[in-house]
Scaffold this motif. Sequence first.
Motif, PDB file in Angstrom:
ATOM      1  N   GLN A  25      -4.763  28.746  48.070  1.00  0.00           N
ATOM      2  CA  GLN A  25      -3.536  29.431  48.434  1.00  0.00           C
ATOM      3  C   GLN A  25      -3.540  30.914  48.060  1.00  0.00           C
ATOM      4  O   GLN A  25      -2.735  31.673  48.557  1.00  0.00           O
ATOM      5  N   ASP A  26      -4.439  31.338  47.161  1.00  0.00           N
ATOM      6  CA  ASP A  26      -4.477  32.733  46.730  1.00  0.00           C
ATOM      7  C   ASP A  26      -3.089  33.224  46.350  1.00  0.00           C
ATOM      8  O   ASP A  26      -2.558  34.168  46.923  1.00  0.00           O
ATOM      9  N   HIS A  27      -2.470  32.582  45.378  1.00  0.00           N
ATOM     10  CA  HIS A  27      -1.102  32.924  44.989  1.00  0.00           C
ATOM     11  C   HIS A  27      -0.974  34.329  44.443  1.00  0.00           C
ATOM     12  O   HIS A  27       0.139  34.814  44.245  1.00  0.00           O
ATOM     13  N   THR A  28      -2.092  35.004  44.191  1.00  0.00           N
ATOM     14  CA  THR A  28      -2.048  36.332  43.587  1.00  0.00           C
ATOM     15  C   THR A  28      -1.943  37.462  44.599  1.00  0.00           C
ATOM     16  O   THR A  28      -2.057  38.627  44.234  1.00  0.00           O
ATOM     17  N   ASN A  29      -1.739  37.180  45.857  1.00  0.00           N
ATOM     18  CA  ASN A  29      -1.708  38.233  46.871  1.00  0.00           C
ATOM     19  C   ASN A  29      -0.577  39.237  46.655  1.00  0.00           C
ATOM     20  O   ASN A  29       0.473  38.923  46.105  1.00  0.00           O
ATOM     21  N   ASP A  30      -0.810  40.449  47.135  1.00  0.00           N
ATOM     22  CA  ASP A  30       0.212  41.442  47.447  1.00  0.00           C
ATOM     23  C   ASP A  30       1.148  41.784  46.292  1.00  0.00           C
ATOM     24  O   ASP A  30       2.356  41.533  46.349  1.00  0.00           O
ATOM     25  N   PRO A  31       0.629  42.394  45.216  1.00  0.00           N
ATOM     26  CA  PRO A  31       1.515  42.795  44.124  1.00  0.00           C
ATOM     27  C   PRO A  31       2.444  43.934  44.523  1.00  0.00           C
ATOM     28  O   PRO A  31       2.083  44.811  45.319  1.00  0.00           O
ATOM     29  N   TRP A  32       3.651  43.910  43.962  1.00  0.00           N
ATOM     30  CA  TRP A  32       4.578  45.023  44.110  1.00  0.00           C
ATOM     31  C   TRP A  32       5.258  45.263  42.776  1.00  0.00           C
ATOM     32  O   TRP A  32       5.633  44.306  42.093  1.00  0.00           O
ATOM     33  N   VAL A  33       5.440  46.539  42.394  1.00  0.00           N
ATOM     34  CA  VAL A  33       6.090  46.901  41.139  1.00  0.00           C
ATOM     35  C   VAL A  33       7.255  47.834  41.416  1.00  0.00           C
ATOM     36  O   VAL A  33       7.124  48.785  42.206  1.00  0.00           O
TER      37      VAL A  33
ATOM     38  N   TRP B 215       6.136  41.725  41.220  1.00  0.00           N
ATOM     39  CA  TRP B 215       6.274  40.598  42.140  1.00  0.00           C
ATOM     40  C   TRP B 215       4.922  40.359  42.804  1.00  0.00           C
ATOM     41  O   TRP B 215       4.143  41.295  43.014  1.00  0.00           O
ATOM     42  N   TRP B 216       4.627  39.120  43.165  1.00  0.00           N
ATOM     43  CA  TRP B 216       3.389  38.825  43.874  1.00  0.00           C
ATOM     44  C   TRP B 216       3.491  37.426  44.490  1.00  0.00           C
ATOM     45  O   TRP B 216       4.432  36.685  44.226  1.00  0.00           O
ATOM     46  N   GLY B 217       2.491  37.067  45.317  1.00  0.00           N
ATOM     47  CA  GLY B 217       2.427  35.692  45.783  1.00  0.00           C
ATOM     48  C   GLY B 217       1.946  35.518  47.198  1.00  0.00           C
ATOM     49  O   GLY B 217       1.977  36.443  48.015  1.00  0.00           O
ATOM     50  N   LYS B 218       1.464  34.320  47.471  1.00  0.00           N
ATOM     51  CA  LYS B 218       1.159  33.850  48.824  1.00  0.00           C
ATOM     52  C   LYS B 218       1.604  32.395  48.903  1.00  0.00           C
ATOM     53  O   LYS B 218       1.176  31.570  48.084  1.00  0.00           O
ATOM     54  N   HIS B 219       2.473  32.103  49.858  1.00  0.00           N
ATOM     55  CA  HIS B 219       3.114  30.792  50.011  1.00  0.00           C
ATOM     56  C   HIS B 219       4.118  30.498  48.891  1.00  0.00           C
ATOM     57  O   HIS B 219       5.072  29.758  49.100  1.00  0.00           O
ATOM     58  N   ARG B 220       3.875  31.040  47.710  1.00  0.00           N
ATOM     59  CA  ARG B 220       4.823  30.955  46.600  1.00  0.00           C
ATOM     60  C   ARG B 220       5.024  32.368  46.056  1.00  0.00           C
ATOM     61  O   ARG B 220       4.052  33.116  45.900  1.00  0.00           O
ATOM     62  N   CYS B 221       6.272  32.733  45.775  1.00  0.00           N
ATOM     63  CA  CYS B 221       6.585  34.089  45.319  1.00  0.00           C
ATOM     64  C   CYS B 221       6.956  34.061  43.841  1.00  0.00           C
ATOM     65  O   CYS B 221       7.813  33.266  43.424  1.00  0.00           O
ATOM     66  N   PHE B 222       6.323  34.932  43.054  1.00  0.00           N
ATOM     67  CA  PHE B 222       6.538  34.988  41.617  1.00  0.00           C
ATOM     68  C   PHE B 222       6.979  36.374  41.181  1.00  0.00           C
ATOM     69  O   PHE B 222       6.694  37.375  41.848  1.00  0.00           O
ATOM     70  N   THR B 223       7.623  36.435  40.021  1.00  0.00           N
ATOM     71  CA  THR B 223       7.991  37.714  39.420  1.00  0.00           C
ATOM     72  C   THR B 223       7.966  37.600  37.904  1.00  0.00           C
ATOM     73  O   THR B 223       8.167  36.506  37.345  1.00  0.00           O
ATOM     74  N   ALA B 224       7.697  38.739  37.250  1.00  0.00           N
ATOM     75  CA  ALA B 224       7.704  38.801  35.787  1.00  0.00           C
ATOM     76  C   ALA B 224       7.864  40.255  35.377  1.00  0.00           C
ATOM     77  O   ALA B 224       7.404  41.167  36.079  1.00  0.00           O
TER      78      ALA B 224
END
Length: 301
Positions: free
Chosen positions: A143-151, A161-170
């Motif tokens: 799934q490469d959940h680490t795609n496309d970081p944004w700060v 923020w980042w994610g592919k198919h699932r969106c994460f933030t910290a």
Amino acid sequence: MGEVPVPDGNPIIRDVYTSDPAVLVHDGVAYLYTGHDEAPPDASRYVMRDWLCFSSSDLRTWTPHGPLLRVEDFAWARDGAKAGCVVERHGRFWWYVATNHATVPGGAIGVAVADSPTGPFRDALGAALVTDDVPDGRVGDGQDHTNDPWVHVHDGQARLWWGKHRCFTAPLDDTMTALAGPVTEIELPGFEEGVHVHERDGWFYLCYGHGYPQRVAWARSRRPEGPWTVEGIVNELAGNCATNRPCPVAFGGRWWFFYHNGGLPGGGSRRRSVCVDRLHHDPDGRLERVRMTSEGPLASG
């Protein structure tokens, strides 16, 4: 009958294939950071080895600064110069990028730093900031959940923020090189990738690639950590291209919407090109649907 003239404002970079736009405005200049598509015309996979930078004072004429960052600048990375973003903090410029890790299964997010928006950039950490096992130990699931970081930085707090198919933030700590709190997952219907957050008049807007082929959906919140209310679609399918990375930015007293399509000769989903059109907010702060044009920044109004 004579030939109909075709305006050539979009794509804005015409001598190389560019993708995944991220824009930083610094001292009245727009710095456009992009991926670099090098796949042959019949390729079934992306070929992306480095990241490019262009600058402009009017969004019409762009000065190239060459590849400012390469995958091999991260000793821990294997390949894949995927999407990234640049943010200014503490008088320095931090470039967050997605790539593939050489030893940890799946993708990873790295961060480079420079004293100028055009570099030179160097790996700020010497290791990945986020790997594919964050936050729940799942790796190698394709799934490469680490795609496309944004700060985005608000009231002194940087958030990733980042994610592919699932969106994460910290949240990020003050060094900009470590997470400073728990990772949370944002539930966004149809989330594919390409998260981008901007702020205007007390609202935080989250745009993302929706479905596949990708349109761009948007949500908003009164707080950068959410909760988010999904409002609708802001950008339709981009021509001749299955992906769609949004980047709204304020420049010159107006809001603009950067994205990519496959509009150059020989272009396509793996040979993309960055475009820009106007972005409008209605009186209630809602995003109006972007009108994709050939004129792009050459258009008035």
